[in-house]
Design a protein around this motif. Structure first.
Motif, PDB file in Angstrom:
ATOM      1  N   LEU A   1      -9.622   5.740  -1.049  1.00  0.00           N
ATOM      2  CA  LEU A   1      -8.588   6.118  -2.000  1.00  0.00           C
ATOM      3  C   LEU A   1      -8.037   7.517  -1.755  1.00  0.00           C
ATOM      4  O   LEU A   1      -7.033   7.900  -2.353  1.00  0.00           O
ATOM      5  CB  LEU A   1      -9.110   6.002  -3.434  1.00  0.00           C
ATOM      6  N   ASP A   2      -8.678   8.288  -0.880  1.00  0.00           N
ATOM      7  CA  ASP A   2      -8.125   9.588  -0.496  1.00  0.00           C
ATOM      8  C   ASP A   2      -6.944   9.414   0.453  1.00  0.00           C
ATOM      9  O   ASP A   2      -6.152  10.329   0.648  1.00  0.00           O
ATOM     10  CB  ASP A   2      -9.185  10.461   0.185  1.00  0.00           C
ATOM     11  N   THR A   3      -6.826   8.246   1.067  1.00  0.00           N
ATOM     12  CA  THR A   3      -5.792   7.972   2.061  1.00  0.00           C
ATOM     13  C   THR A   3      -4.799   6.909   1.589  1.00  0.00           C
ATOM     14  O   THR A   3      -3.601   7.042   1.809  1.00  0.00           O
ATOM     15  CB  THR A   3      -6.433   7.500   3.374  1.00  0.00           C
ATOM     16  N   TRP A   4      -5.287   5.851   0.960  1.00  0.00           N
ATOM     17  CA  TRP A   4      -4.455   4.714   0.572  1.00  0.00           C
ATOM     18  C   TRP A   4      -4.602   4.374  -0.901  1.00  0.00           C
ATOM     19  O   TRP A   4      -5.703   4.408  -1.436  1.00  0.00           O
ATOM     20  CB  TRP A   4      -4.829   3.479   1.388  1.00  0.00           C
ATOM     21  N   ILE A   5      -3.499   4.001  -1.523  1.00  0.00           N
ATOM     22  CA  ILE A   5      -3.495   3.534  -2.913  1.00  0.00           C
ATOM     23  C   ILE A   5      -2.942   2.117  -2.901  1.00  0.00           C
ATOM     24  O   ILE A   5      -1.881   1.877  -2.308  1.00  0.00           O
ATOM     25  CB  ILE A   5      -2.606   4.440  -3.789  1.00  0.00           C
ATOM     26  N   PRO A   6      -3.632   1.158  -3.521  1.00  0.00           N
ATOM     27  CA  PRO A   6      -3.083  -0.201  -3.543  1.00  0.00           C
ATOM     28  C   PRO A   6      -1.802  -0.250  -4.359  1.00  0.00           C
ATOM     29  O   PRO A   6      -1.673   0.406  -5.385  1.00  0.00           O
ATOM     30  CB  PRO A   6      -4.188  -1.029  -4.180  1.00  0.00           C
ATOM     31  N   GLY A   7      -0.845  -1.036  -3.904  1.00  0.00           N
ATOM     32  CA  GLY A   7       0.447  -1.149  -4.579  1.00  0.00           C
ATOM     33  C   GLY A   7       1.389  -0.041  -4.143  1.00  0.00           C
ATOM     34  O   GLY A   7       1.043   0.815  -3.335  1.00  0.00           O
TER      35      GLY A   7
ATOM     36  N   TRP B   1       0.832  -1.194   0.000  1.00  0.00           N
ATOM     37  CA  TRP B   1       0.000   0.000   0.000  1.00  0.00           C
ATOM     38  C   TRP B   1       0.867   1.245   0.000  1.00  0.00           C
ATOM     39  O   TRP B   1       1.951   1.262   0.566  1.00  0.00           O
ATOM     40  CB  TRP B   1      -0.912   0.016   1.232  1.00  0.00           C
ATOM     41  N   THR B   2       0.372   2.298  -0.633  1.00  0.00           N
ATOM     42  CA  THR B   2       1.033   3.595  -0.638  1.00  0.00           C
ATOM     43  C   THR B   2       0.127   4.590   0.068  1.00  0.00           C
ATOM     44  O   THR B   2      -1.050   4.713  -0.280  1.00  0.00           O
ATOM     45  CB  THR B   2       1.301   4.076  -2.081  1.00  0.00           C
ATOM     46  N   ALA B   3       0.697   5.288   1.044  1.00  0.00           N
ATOM     47  CA  ALA B   3      -0.058   6.326   1.747  1.00  0.00           C
ATOM     48  C   ALA B   3      -0.087   7.574   0.868  1.00  0.00           C
ATOM     49  O   ALA B   3       0.943   8.006   0.362  1.00  0.00           O
ATOM     50  CB  ALA B   3       0.595   6.643   3.084  1.00  0.00           C
ATOM     51  N   VAL B   4      -1.256   8.148   0.671  1.00  0.00           N
ATOM     52  CA  VAL B   4      -1.387   9.367  -0.118  1.00  0.00           C
ATOM     53  C   VAL B   4      -0.642  10.509   0.574  1.00  0.00           C
ATOM     54  O   VAL B   4       0.060  11.288  -0.064  1.00  0.00           O
ATOM     55  CB  VAL B   4      -2.869   9.719  -0.349  1.00  0.00           C
ATOM     56  N   THR B   5      -0.771  10.597   1.894  1.00  0.00           N
ATOM     57  CA  THR B   5      -0.067  11.599   2.693  1.00  0.00           C
ATOM     58  C   THR B   5       0.903  10.868   3.620  1.00  0.00           C
ATOM     59  O   THR B   5       0.478  10.270   4.612  1.00  0.00           O
ATOM     60  CB  THR B   5      -1.062  12.428   3.532  1.00  0.00           C
ATOM     61  N   PRO B   6       2.199  10.871   3.295  1.00  0.00           N
ATOM     62  CA  PRO B   6       3.173  10.159   4.127  1.00  0.00           C
ATOM     63  C   PRO B   6       3.228  10.709   5.554  1.00  0.00           C
ATOM     64  O   PRO B   6       3.064  11.901   5.772  1.00  0.00           O
ATOM     65  CB  PRO B   6       4.501  10.404   3.416  1.00  0.00           C
ATOM     66  N   ALA B   7       3.453   9.811   6.502  1.00  0.00           N
ATOM     67  CA  ALA B   7       3.620  10.192   7.903  1.00  0.00           C
ATOM     68  C   ALA B   7       5.041   9.823   8.316  1.00  0.00           C
ATOM     69  O   ALA B   7       5.476   8.689   8.095  1.00  0.00           O
ATOM     70  CB  ALA B   7       2.609   9.455   8.774  1.00  0.00           C
ATOM     71  N   ASN B   8       5.767  10.771   8.888  1.00  0.00           N
ATOM     72  CA  ASN B   8       7.153  10.537   9.311  1.00  0.00           C
ATOM     73  C   ASN B   8       8.018  10.024   8.158  1.00  0.00           C
ATOM     74  O   ASN B   8       8.821   9.106   8.321  1.00  0.00           O
ATOM     75  CB  ASN B   8       7.219   9.574  10.490  1.00  0.00           C
ATOM     76  N   ARG B   9       7.808  10.575   6.971  1.00  0.00           N
ATOM     77  CA  ARG B   9       8.544  10.195   5.756  1.00  0.00           C
ATOM     78  C   ARG B   9       8.331   8.742   5.357  1.00  0.00           C
ATOM     79  O   ARG B   9       9.111   8.162   4.624  1.00  0.00           O
ATOM     80  CB  ARG B   9      10.033  10.479   5.911  1.00  0.00           C
TER      81      ARG B   9
END
Length: 65
Positions: A57-63, A21-29
């Motif tokens: 999908l506003d928070t997480w992107i699959p892959g 998963w890819t976070a749309v807004t990274p936390a702590n890099r």
């Protein structure tokens, strides 16, 4: 003015282990995440992680992107 909201996607909880998963807004890099462990209760429900949040999908992107 209306805000566009990304549509939710479906997730099969049985296939979460080792998913990426890819976070749309990274936390702590930290942007990329992989499910490495899951906890299942007696009814075979995934526990400790609210996997339903991954449908947003506003928070997480699959892959990894």
């Amino acid at each position: 003015m209306s805000s566009k909201r990304a549509p939710a996607h479906r997730i099969n909880p049985a296939k979460l282990l080792h998913s990426k998963w890819t976070a749309v807004t990274p936390a702590n890099r930290e942007r990329h995440f992989m499910v490495v462990k899951e906890h299942v209760d007696d009814l075979e429900r995934v526990m400790d992680v609210d996997w339903r949040q991954l449908t947003n999908l506003d928070t997480w992107i699959p892959g990894w992107r």
